[in-house]
Every structure is written in structure tokens, then in C-alpha cells.
Design an enzyme around this catalytic site. Sequence first.
Site, PDB file in Angstrom:
ATOM      1  N   ASP A 137      22.568 130.139  19.675  1.00  0.00           N
ATOM      2  CA  ASP A 137      23.238 131.258  18.996  1.00  0.00           C
ATOM      3  C   ASP A 137      23.245 132.495  19.891  1.00  0.00           C
ATOM      4  OD1 ASP A 137      23.600 129.611  16.784  1.00  0.00           O
ATOM      5  OD2 ASP A 137      21.692 130.187  15.878  1.00  0.00           O
TER       6      ASP A 137
ATOM      7  N   ARG B 277      25.882 132.111  22.615  1.00  0.00           N
ATOM      8  CA  ARG B 277      27.235 132.453  22.134  1.00  0.00           C
ATOM      9  C   ARG B 277      27.402 133.970  22.062  1.00  0.00           C
ATOM     10  NH1 ARG B 277      27.005 127.588  17.788  1.00  0.00           N
ATOM     11  NH2 ARG B 277      27.980 126.022  19.125  1.00  0.00           N
TER      12      ARG B 277
ATOM     13  N   ARG C 281      26.864 122.993   7.515  1.00  0.00           N
ATOM     14  CA  ARG C 281      25.730 122.229   8.064  1.00  0.00           C
ATOM     15  C   ARG C 281      24.867 121.674   6.932  1.00  0.00           C
ATOM     16  NH1 ARG C 281      25.966 126.942  11.282  1.00  0.00           N
ATOM     17  NH2 ARG C 281      26.349 126.584  13.511  1.00  0.00           N
TER      18      ARG C 281
ATOM     19  N   HIS D  83      19.837 128.912  11.222  1.00  0.00           N
ATOM     20  CA  HIS D  83      21.045 128.494  11.959  1.00  0.00           C
ATOM     21  C   HIS D  83      22.184 128.276  10.966  1.00  0.00           C
ATOM     22  CE1 HIS D  83      23.264 126.962  15.303  1.00  0.00           C
ATOM     23  NE2 HIS D  83      23.327 125.725  14.845  1.00  0.00           N
TER      24      HIS D  83
HETATM   25  N1  NAI Z   1      20.746 122.863  16.024  1.00  0.00           N
HETATM   26  C1  NAI Z   1      21.870 123.056  16.702  1.00  0.00           C
HETATM   27  O1  NAI Z   1      22.072 124.111  17.280  1.00  0.00           O
HETATM   28  C2  NAI Z   1      22.895 121.975  16.770  1.00  0.00           C
HETATM   29  C3  NAI Z   1      22.772 120.861  15.980  1.00  0.00           C
HETATM   30  N2  NAI Z   1      23.661 119.836  16.080  1.00  0.00           N
HETATM   31  C4  NAI Z   1      23.417 118.684  15.221  1.00  0.00           C
HETATM   32  O2  NAI Z   1      22.934 117.602  16.025  1.00  0.00           O
HETATM   33  C5  NAI Z   1      23.221 116.365  15.374  1.00  0.00           C
HETATM   34  C6  NAI Z   1      23.855 115.405  16.370  1.00  0.00           C
HETATM   35  O3  NAI Z   1      25.124 115.868  16.757  1.00  0.00           O
HETATM   36  P1  NAI Z   1      26.046 114.990  17.730  1.00  0.00           P
HETATM   37  O4  NAI Z   1      25.229 114.488  18.849  1.00  0.00           O
HETATM   38  O5  NAI Z   1      27.257 115.774  18.009  1.00  0.00           O
HETATM   39  O6  NAI Z   1      26.397 113.783  16.743  1.00  0.00           O
HETATM   40  P2  NAI Z   1      26.895 112.302  17.149  1.00  0.00           P
HETATM   41  O7  NAI Z   1      27.477 111.705  15.930  1.00  0.00           O
HETATM   42  O8  NAI Z   1      27.715 112.350  18.397  1.00  0.00           O
HETATM   43  O9  NAI Z   1      25.540 111.548  17.532  1.00  0.00           O
HETATM   44  C7  NAI Z   1      24.542 111.251  16.620  1.00  0.00           C
HETATM   45  C8  NAI Z   1      23.915 109.946  17.047  1.00  0.00           C
HETATM   46  O10 NAI Z   1      22.769 109.698  16.231  1.00  0.00           O
HETATM   47  C9  NAI Z   1      22.697 108.290  16.076  1.00  0.00           C
HETATM   48  N3  NAI Z   1      21.809 107.940  14.992  1.00  0.00           N
HETATM   49  C10 NAI Z   1      22.067 107.934  13.658  1.00  0.00           C
HETATM   50  N4  NAI Z   1      20.977 107.498  12.996  1.00  0.00           N
HETATM   51  C11 NAI Z   1      20.027 107.231  13.908  1.00  0.00           C
HETATM   52  C12 NAI Z   1      18.700 106.748  13.830  1.00  0.00           C
HETATM   53  N5  NAI Z   1      18.127 106.455  12.668  1.00  0.00           N
HETATM   54  N6  NAI Z   1      18.013 106.584  14.981  1.00  0.00           N
HETATM   55  C13 NAI Z   1      18.574 106.883  16.167  1.00  0.00           C
HETATM   56  N7  NAI Z   1      19.833 107.350  16.299  1.00  0.00           N
HETATM   57  C14 NAI Z   1      20.554 107.512  15.179  1.00  0.00           C
HETATM   58  C15 NAI Z   1      24.147 107.872  15.866  1.00  0.00           C
HETATM   59  O11 NAI Z   1      24.318 106.472  16.058  1.00  0.00           O
HETATM   60  C16 NAI Z   1      24.848 108.739  16.893  1.00  0.00           C
HETATM   61  O12 NAI Z   1      24.974 108.075  18.144  1.00  0.00           O
HETATM   62  C17 NAI Z   1      24.102 116.730  14.171  1.00  0.00           C
HETATM   63  O13 NAI Z   1      23.311 116.763  12.997  1.00  0.00           O
HETATM   64  C18 NAI Z   1      24.612 118.109  14.524  1.00  0.00           C
HETATM   65  O14 NAI Z   1      24.973 118.851  13.383  1.00  0.00           O
HETATM   66  C19 NAI Z   1      24.692 119.853  16.961  1.00  0.00           C
HETATM   67  C20 NAI Z   1      24.878 120.954  17.765  1.00  0.00           C
HETATM   68  C21 NAI Z   1      24.012 122.112  17.708  1.00  0.00           C
HETATM   69  O1  OAA Z   2      28.208 123.852  13.915  1.00  0.00           O
HETATM   70  C1  OAA Z   2      27.692 122.729  13.891  1.00  0.00           C
HETATM   71  O2  OAA Z   2      27.796 121.923  12.948  1.00  0.00           O
HETATM   72  C2  OAA Z   2      26.857 122.309  15.078  1.00  0.00           C
HETATM   73  C3  OAA Z   2      25.970 123.434  15.372  1.00  0.00           C
HETATM   74  O3  OAA Z   2      24.958 123.619  14.747  1.00  0.00           O
HETATM   75  C4  OAA Z   2      26.451 124.455  16.295  1.00  0.00           C
HETATM   76  O4  OAA Z   2      27.320 124.180  17.146  1.00  0.00           O
HETATM   77  O5  OAA Z   2      25.951 125.577  16.198  1.00  0.00           O
END
Ligand code: NAI
Ligand code: OAA
Length: 315
Positions: free
Chosen positions: A153, A156, A93, A180
Site C-alpha cells: 500500500d 502505491r 477482498r 488492507h
Molecule cells: N495482501 C496483499 O497485499 C495481496 C493479497 N493477494 C491475495 O493473494 C492470494 C493469491 O493471489 P494470486 O496468486 O493472484 O491467486 P492465484 O489464483 O493466481 O493463485 C492462488 C494459488 O493458490 C493455490 N491453492 C489453492 N488452494 C491451495 C492449497 N490448499 N494449498 C496450496 N495451494 C493452494 C491455487 O491452486 C492457485 O495456484 C489471493 O487471496 C489474493 O487476494 C494478492 C495481492 C496482494
Molecule cells: O486487491 C486485491 O484483491 C489484491 C490486493 O490485495 C491488492 O492488490 O492490494
Amino acid sequence: MPNKRRKVSVIGAGFTGATTALMTAQQELADVVLVDIPDMEDPTKGKALDMLEASPVQGFDANIIGTSDYQDTADSDVVVITAGIARKPGMSRDDLVATNANIMKQVTDQVVTYSPNCHIVVLTNPVDAMTYAVYKQSGFPKNRVIGQSGVLDSARFKTFIAQELNVSVKDVTGFVLGGHGDDMVPMLRYSSVGGVPVETLISKKRLDEIVERTRKGGGEIVGLLGNGSAYYAPAASITEMVEAILKDQRRMLPAIAYLEGEYGYHDMYLGVPTILGGDGIEQVIELDLNEDERTQLDQSAESVKHVMHVLDNQD
Ligand SMILES: NC(=O)C1=CN([C@@H]2O[C@H](COP(=O)(O)OP(=O)(O)OC[C@H]3O[C@@H](n4cnc5c(N)ncnc54)[C@H](O)[C@@H]3O)[C@@H](O)[C@H]2O)C=CC1
Ligand SMILES: O=C([O-])CC(=O)C(=O)O
């Protein structure tokens, strides 16, 4: 009755953002504005319209629009930030930090301009550091900038415990402290099934394996998906937090909170148990940790600080 006056904007219309938008609307928590970059405006409008067209089938009353214009987000009650890049197999990450920190700055400026009174919930990784970056950039009070990790978390962790015992997930309680990352701290001592401590139900060897699987839970999904990271459980987790805020539920949920001395940490964001309600993070709950838990939490906090320092060096 749906409260159609509430408004949730979701920035980033990718896997997590779109799924969060749909779940928020399905639960009639608010009208939803889904935002992405101008290049993605048409697909974003398309996703929003597609979701809206599910509403007569599923019987939910909530408007959903897609846009790249932040004016449409004006006066949101909650803004969820999922914008940015996600990791692929072989990445951590923390590898996302440089790209996503820049995106956090741009997005936060727009959010603050149009919704100066909103609560912000951050999902973008590395999420502890990204929540800190949004907090600093926004100038918002700490209670209104919150990160999501602990609900996911813990979910899970609870899934694996329920699977191990072949019991309903509904009877499993437990939570995960810390950052995380792979050194998060699943809290066995505070986990139970129907009130019975898990340590009396599951062998130490199996519990150690469950803790390890929880820590690597995000990576397990990244490995299976092959071209992105988890989104169903992350979106469900964000939606639970949004609901707690909008309905002023005062849920006790783990969240990434700004710490000013709690657990001995200062000027950083870290996953801790909180009371989440209408004022955002209304309280951080401090637990007595034993020596082992303290060592693990310190290690997790060190990892988060390390990523935060990368951020400092970029400024
Ligand atoms: N904290 C957590 O538990 C989790 C965090 N994540 C994180 O969430 C983020 C998003 O993941 P996904 O949705 O799967 O990715 P994704 O790639 O499917 O979607 C990200 C979106 O953000 C958009 N984007 C990029 N720059 C932008 C901007 N300046 N303004 C508006 N939109 C913009 C992209 O065009 C894309 O549609 C990642 O960084 C991922 O690691 C994902 C799952 C769990
Ligand atoms: O693992 C990743 O990159 C996305 C995330 O944070 C999660 O699913 O916990």
C-alpha cells in the site's frame, strides 16, 4: 555469495506465489520450494523448472523446485502463504473470507508440521483476518506470523506521489497504516520527498485524490486485469519482507502485526509500522496520531474486526 543454506517455501503457485518465488531466487535470498495442490503439481513443477532455466541467463544461484509434497518444505526459514482464491471485478477482498479461511487451516497445519521454527508471511486475502487465522492455527509466537499489506500500500502511495511531482521514487518516503481495505490510512503527515513534507509540495485537493487512489489501488488493478488481482508489486513487497527477515536487517517496514494493546487494540492483527528482522516482528512502533488519523484508524480496525467475527462464526 549466495547463502544456499536458506530455504523459502512459497505456498500457492499462482500469480503472486510464482512471482515471489522468482524474485526471491533472482535476488539469491534462498533456495525456493514452490507448493500447490496435487492437481496443480505438474504446472507447479513446470513453473519452477522454467524459473531455474532463467538462472544461467540472469546469473543467479538459487535452486527452485515445484511440488505438492510438504516434505519438500521441511526446515524452511520462511514460509510465504499465497494459497487461495483472488477477487474478480465486483468483489471485495472480504468476499474471499470463507474459502480462504479453510485453505489457511489446511496449509498452516502442514507448514507447522514440517517447519516448526519458520517465520510465516501471509499474503492471502482478506489478509489481516487470514494472518490472524494462521496465527491461531499455528500456535506460533506472534513475532513469527506476519502479514503483508503496508509495504504494498505504501509502494502505491509513493508511486502516485512520485508521478505527481515527476521525481524519482527513490526520494519519496511515506507509509500506510491500518487494514488492507478501502479504509486504510495513508499517513500524509509522515510522508516526504527528499525530506520535504508532501503537504508543502502538493495541493490538498491532489493529495486527497492520491489518498483515495491508494485506498482503492488493489481494486484499480483488479478492474484492469479483469480476471485476477495484482501480483508484481505484491510479490516485490513480500520479497522485501523476506529479505529483511533472512538478512536480519531490522528494517522499519509497515506490516500486519499482532497487537496486544498497541494503538489501543487487543487480540487482532492490523497494519502498523514495525521493526522487521531475524526474529520477525521485533517491535511495533507506536506513533502519536492526531484526532483525524485516530478516527480513520479506528474505522479501519473496525472493518478488520468485522471480518474477524465472520471467521469466529465459522468455527
Ligand atoms: N495482501 C496483499 O497485499 C495481496 C493479497 N493477494 C491475495 O493473494 C492470494 C493469491 O493471489 P494470486 O496468486 O493472484 O491467486 P492465484 O489464483 O493466481 O493463485 C492462488 C494459488 O493458490 C493455490 N491453492 C489453492 N488452494 C491451495 C492449497 N490448499 N494449498 C496450496 N495451494 C493452494 C491455487 O491452486 C492457485 O495456484 C489471493 O487471496 C489474493 O487476494 C494478492 C495481492 C496482494
Ligand atoms: O486487491 C486485491 O484483491 C489484491 C490486493 O490485495 C491488492 O492488490 O492490494
